[in-house]
Enzyme design. Structure first.
Site, PDB file in Angstrom:
ATOM      1  CG  ASP A  14       0.464  -2.628   6.139  1.00 28.71           C
ATOM      2  OD1 ASP A  14      -0.505  -2.750   6.909  1.00 28.71           O
ATOM      3  OD2 ASP A  14       0.429  -1.912   5.115  1.00 28.71           O
ATOM      4  CB  CYS A  58      -3.680   3.284  -1.603  1.00 27.40           C
ATOM      5  SG  CYS A  58      -4.659   4.736  -1.267  1.00 27.40           S
ATOM      6  CE  LYS A  75      -7.162   0.018   6.059  1.00 29.32           C
ATOM      7  NZ  LYS A  75      -7.771   0.418   4.791  1.00 29.32           N
ATOM      8  CD  GLN A  81      -7.132  -4.519   3.898  1.00 29.49           C
ATOM      9  OE1 GLN A  81      -8.105  -5.218   4.196  1.00 29.49           O
ATOM     10  NE2 GLN A  81      -7.250  -3.252   3.545  1.00 29.49           N
ATOM     11  CG  HIS A  96      -1.903   0.988   1.392  1.00 27.38           C
ATOM     12  ND1 HIS A  96      -1.642   2.284   1.758  1.00 27.38           N
ATOM     13  CD2 HIS A  96      -3.246   0.921   1.197  1.00 27.38           C
ATOM     14  CE1 HIS A  96      -2.778   2.969   1.790  1.00 27.38           C
ATOM     15  NE2 HIS A  96      -3.765   2.171   1.439  1.00 27.38           N
TER      16      HIS A  96
HETATM   17  C1  LIG Z   1      -2.454  -2.983   3.574  1.00 22.93           C
HETATM   18  C2  LIG Z   1      -2.735  -1.582   4.010  1.00 22.93           C
HETATM   19  N1  LIG Z   1      -1.752  -0.833   4.531  1.00 22.93           N
HETATM   20  C3  LIG Z   1      -1.968   0.425   4.962  1.00 22.93           C
HETATM   21  C4  LIG Z   1      -3.192   1.018   4.863  1.00 22.93           C
HETATM   22  C5  LIG Z   1      -3.366   2.423   5.351  1.00 22.93           C
HETATM   23  O1  LIG Z   1      -4.203   2.483   6.465  1.00 22.93           O
HETATM   24  P1  LIG Z   1      -4.753   3.877   7.019  1.00 22.93           P
HETATM   25  O2  LIG Z   1      -5.298   4.617   5.845  1.00 22.93           O
HETATM   26  O3  LIG Z   1      -5.802   3.488   7.987  1.00 22.93           O
HETATM   27  O4  LIG Z   1      -3.598   4.601   7.634  1.00 22.93           O
HETATM   28  C6  LIG Z   1      -4.249   0.285   4.329  1.00 22.93           C
HETATM   29  C7  LIG Z   1      -5.593   0.883   4.211  1.00 22.93           C
HETATM   30  O5  LIG Z   1      -6.106   1.040   3.125  1.00 22.93           O
HETATM   31  C8  LIG Z   1      -4.014  -1.038   3.893  1.00 22.93           C
HETATM   32  O6  LIG Z   1      -5.008  -1.766   3.379  1.00 22.93           O
END
Ligand SMILES: Cc1ncc(COP(=O)(O)O)c(C=O)c1O
Ligand SMILES: Cc1ncc(COP(=O)(O)O)c(C=O)c1O
Lengths: 143, 417, 417, 143
Positions: free
Chosen positions: C211, C375, C237, C214, C134
């Site tokens: 990370d 993203c 999430k 998900q 992401h």
């Molecule tokens: C795999 C992953 N990493 C990071 C993020 C970023 O999370 P946040 O926007 O809550 O900071 C997301 C959210 O879309 C994600 O799915």
């Protein structure tokens, strides 16, 4: 010499006659006033336990198998509370202190002062007292 | 028991009872006494409109925002951006791009400290702050000064809790890149002559950041008139949700700064060899924001606008004057912060009594004040005290509550002496 | 109209209707159709318990936390710290000090990127990520690599949306200071072999950040068993409030890192000549946190724990299989991300139809999916596509909703071809 | 030649017979299919307007006091919408275009596509068309 639990039960008994918060606090404040302050010379960095708001000084002396505590605080209510704690724990063996279960604060309805997030340094002081207990237990075994 | 002066009560410029009715928490009992909440400097309570807006949003409209094609995402984005426009107009920013949503004042200051530091700070440069700053306006500068070899300079405070413009001037130097100064002191109540400070900074060729955490809900702020370069504040101190805040910056300056946090929404295109950043304000809004918080914040701003800042100021002043007058009658009381220009914050000590002790007794009486250093340890060091007791006022406070405080304090003194 | 296979419905391991009843938003209509919410990868909806916890907190218990002596401050602090303990146990961290509250995944990654960079990164050092990250796990590393002259290396993805451990190994070098890798891909659904990746990283002497944005609400995570150095995720999430997140770090490592943001709560003592920082976890929690959000997050975690991760995983798998099966019957559909190990995310394109067009038509049918690059632009570049349509599942989704999606897609294809 | 408002009213009239969202979108999609695509050679960076999701290409030609637009998009719905927009604005004077008030999108219930936060580049395209109008107005005055 009374046991730690006997002293705790005595304090709980004392508090039973107080229905009002103000009476309880007056008891604690009196306790604080009566507590012999630690002399300025001993109020050094090594002996301090910092809460964010009130500070506590604690000194431990080991003599004839018993640990004696002196404590002080810059806030009178904290001082009263540390006074009760030294009254309960002082004069007992390191083992008794290390293994003690302090239930009186909750029984007299003052457990909020022992909340880990309370800014008065009290919980850290109890931990410190027990750590002294543990440390001298180990020392005793090594002798 | 003293009863509040009736003249003063009647001249309160709005119906406090009607306002109180909007704050559900004001009905609770604390330690079996009705809550008297005088810790508004730390954070303010939330009106129904704020609670319900968040509630309604989660129950009927929620989804992630920006870039979603579906309806809920559109609704959320529109509401989120509506908050931005509302604040743009409230502080009279030139464009919505100048309004950056943050987690709070601290986050806003760190955003500027890190990015300004990276762009502009070099060894030997100076950052100038005051002796009454909140830790959040000290520590970020200490950190970036350490990173870039810059030097933190401090305008000392005077006995009455003000700063001298003369001293301020002598501390401005050709090396002063940026001045960071609070508009209103959270521990002393002092309202700084911010317009003069801004003008002097600019005359010196320095940029200036204004910490408006205590000011945004107390004084009308027009950033174009003030001409400050950056201005920061928190939502939770202005009757809004926690985890929200605003960073205002002049568009050209924000454009010139590098981004702070990297992540979703702050980019235009991400390639492993070259990433390009999004336009303002999104460049500084990385990741999923506190959507529900920002939408609730709009209700808080509407609430403030509806009452009106002049009315709020008048109310604040009355409480302040009455509090000074009533507490002034307590033997042995010392006030800290006695500036002519002062907001609704009363810091004090009584004799040698430790503030913690007073806080505990008042708490048992249902009265919430703050005790300690209020995140301004250098102020405590200046007066050589461990902390103060601080009563700070909100829209919903009453003269009667100040009477309750006064009587509570008298009782505490009696118990503790 | 296809009707959902009854066998599959009956084997859903919990009563979906009872769960749906806890989510007020699932009763709304969008464009006059019942909402079918399949955008859970972007953010999940909130159960009543989360909404009401926040509500109750603001209405009955609110104040600023930490260091307040008064009751409300104590209650708030206790609730806030209770969330920390709950998460400590949930991911099996060694101490509560290892649980840092953040604004979200992005904020957590940036916290590590900036502080790790400052402490450890030097010219020529390498950071290794994957091609499916992401943007929030790409851009922060690009920024700190630029600051410290380090180099960002990327493990490419394979056609099926996985990464090859062989390629990963060849990219680990003596210069690899840190690996940053997603557990589950948000655009492809791929569940990475994270345990192997962690072990290989450690064998190479590299630190590793996972990370788990998900993953946290999909897979049981035990940080001691995984032995990862850092792990990050977001509250929004996992059925929790916006503006919340968790950064887990090993205590010794977090201790070794410099603080990130400066401000209230993260200090022990502030002096103009020398400031000392607070112990963990507070060292990394500068300023007033999102108190109400963090307290609400506890209710979200309780909600997940009550249902149980094994049940959630089984449900997710059933939806995924059924969705693949049903959508697979649409002519011209291409799936992106066809790993064996896959979570409830289905990314696809149909013929040459632009995903935006499909998103618009489905929206008119009350179906919320996400379209675009999610993203993860490098993933789209890899497949040389402008974006995908993505359906992603939550606890409350049903087989019938997948039927609605399937029929909606068929209709969209008809309209758009 | 009809005025900008007349053309808008015509479109609104066309839409009046559609009670259903699907009919509306079919109209737009047909519009998109009919729109002459911009040739690949002209789909250059200079002519692109980037939305986050769909992209729009726009070319303006000035001839005999009138501006003519060609537009294209990679998404068919966006393409249909830009087709309607060029139909409304093409062939008018720079001044008329610069000063036009585009009300038809709202009247036909599609204003959501013009939301500033919509990721389709449409609002940016309208801005761009008006900017062309303004630019050529200024040019005309200078001649
Ligand atoms: C795999 C992953 N990493 C990071 C993020 C970023 O999370 P946040 O926007 O809550 O900071 C997301 C959210 O879309 C994600 O799915
Ligand atoms: C003057 C001032 N600056 C900064 C802050 C920090 O605000 P926050 O904790 O919301 O980031 C405060 C809040 O106490 C404040 O009063």
């Amino acid at each position: 010499m009374k046991t730690i639990d006997e002293i705790q039960n005595e304090i709980i008994g004392d508090f039973e006659m107080y229905s009002d918060w103000a009476d309880k606090y007056e008891y604690i404040i009196d306790m604080g006033k009566e507590l012999k302050p630690i002399s300025g010379a001993l109020k050094i960095e090594d002996n301090i336990i910092k809460g964010c708001q009130s500070r506590v000084w604690l000194i431990a002396d080991y003599e004839n198998g018993k640990l004696n505590f002196q404590a002080d605080s810059d806030a009178i209510i904290t001082k009263g509370l540390v006074g009760m704690l030294t009254k309960v724990l002082s004069g007992h063996s390191p083992k008794e202190i290390a293994e003690s279960n302090l239930f009186f604060m909750e029984k007299i309805g003052l457990q909020e002062h022992l909340s880990p997030t309370r800014a008065n340094g009290l919980l850290a002081m109890i931990k410190q007292m027990k750590t002294y207990g543990l440390a001298y237990m180990t020392k005793e075994k090594m002798i | 028991m003293n009863s509040a002066n009736n003249d003063i009560i009647q001249s309160i410029p709005f119906d406090v009872d009607k306002i109180r009715a909007q704050f559900p928490i004001l009905n609770i009992q604390v330690n079996n006494k009705p809550l008297v909440y005088l810790d508004n400097g730390a954070s303010t309570q939330k009106p129904n409109s704020v609670i319900e807006t968040t509630n309604f949003y989660y129950s009927n409209q929620y989804s992630n925002i920006h870039r979603g094609v579906h309806k809920l995402s559109q609704i959320g984005t529109d509401l989120y951006e509506k908050t931005r426009l509302n604040f743009q107009h409230f502080i009279n920013a030139t464009t919505p791009s100048e309004i950056i949503f943050t987690k709070g004042t601290t986050h806003g200051i760190n955003t500027i400290a890190y990015t300004y530091g990276r762009k502009y700070l070099q060894k030997g440069d100076e950052i100038l702050i005051s002796g009454m700053e909140h830790h959040s306006n000290i520590v970020p500068w200490q950190i970036v000064c350490e990173i870039y070899g810059a030097i933190l300079k401090v305008v000392p405070i005077e006995q009455n809790g003000t700063i001298s413009l003369e001293k301020f001037k002598t501390l401005l130097s050709p090396k002063t890149k940026l001045v960071a100064m609070t508009y209103i002191s959270n521990s002393l109540g002092t309202i700084n002559p911010i317009k003069e400070i801004i003008d002097l900074s600019h005359q010196n060729g320095s940029h200036i950041l204004v910490d408006a955490a205590q000011a945004i809900h107390h004084l009308p702020i027009d950033v174009q008139e003030l001409d400050c370069d950056f201005l920061v504040f928190s939502g939770h101190k202005m009757y809004g949700p926690t985890g929200t805040g605003i960073l205002y910056g002049k568009e050209a300056l924000l454009d010139a700064l590098p981004p702070f946090e990297g992540g979703g929404d702050m980019i235009k295109e991400v390639r492993f060899d070259k990433t390009t950043f999004n336009d303002l304000p999104f460049k500084f809004e990385a990741g999923t924001p506190n959507i529900a918080g920002i939408i609730g914040l709009n209700a808080a701003l509407d609430f403030i606008k509806e009452i009106g800042l002049p009315q709020i100021m008048a109310h604040d002043k009355q409480l302040l004057d009455y509090c000074h007058q009533q507490l002034g009658e307590i033997d042995g009381i010392r006030f800290f912060g006695t500036s002519q220009e002062k907001a609704g914050v009363v810091s004090f000590l009584i004799n040698e009594i430790h503030p913690y002790d007073i806080g505990v007794i008042l708490d048992n009486l249902g009265i919430a004040i703050r005790t300690g250093h209020h995140c301004t340890q250098p102020v405590m060091d200046f007066y050589n005290i461990p902390g103060t007791c601080r009563a700070s006022f909100g829209i919903y406070n009453t003269m009667e509550e100040i009477d309750v405080l006064t009587n509570g304090l008298k009782r505490a003194v009696k118990m503790l002496s």
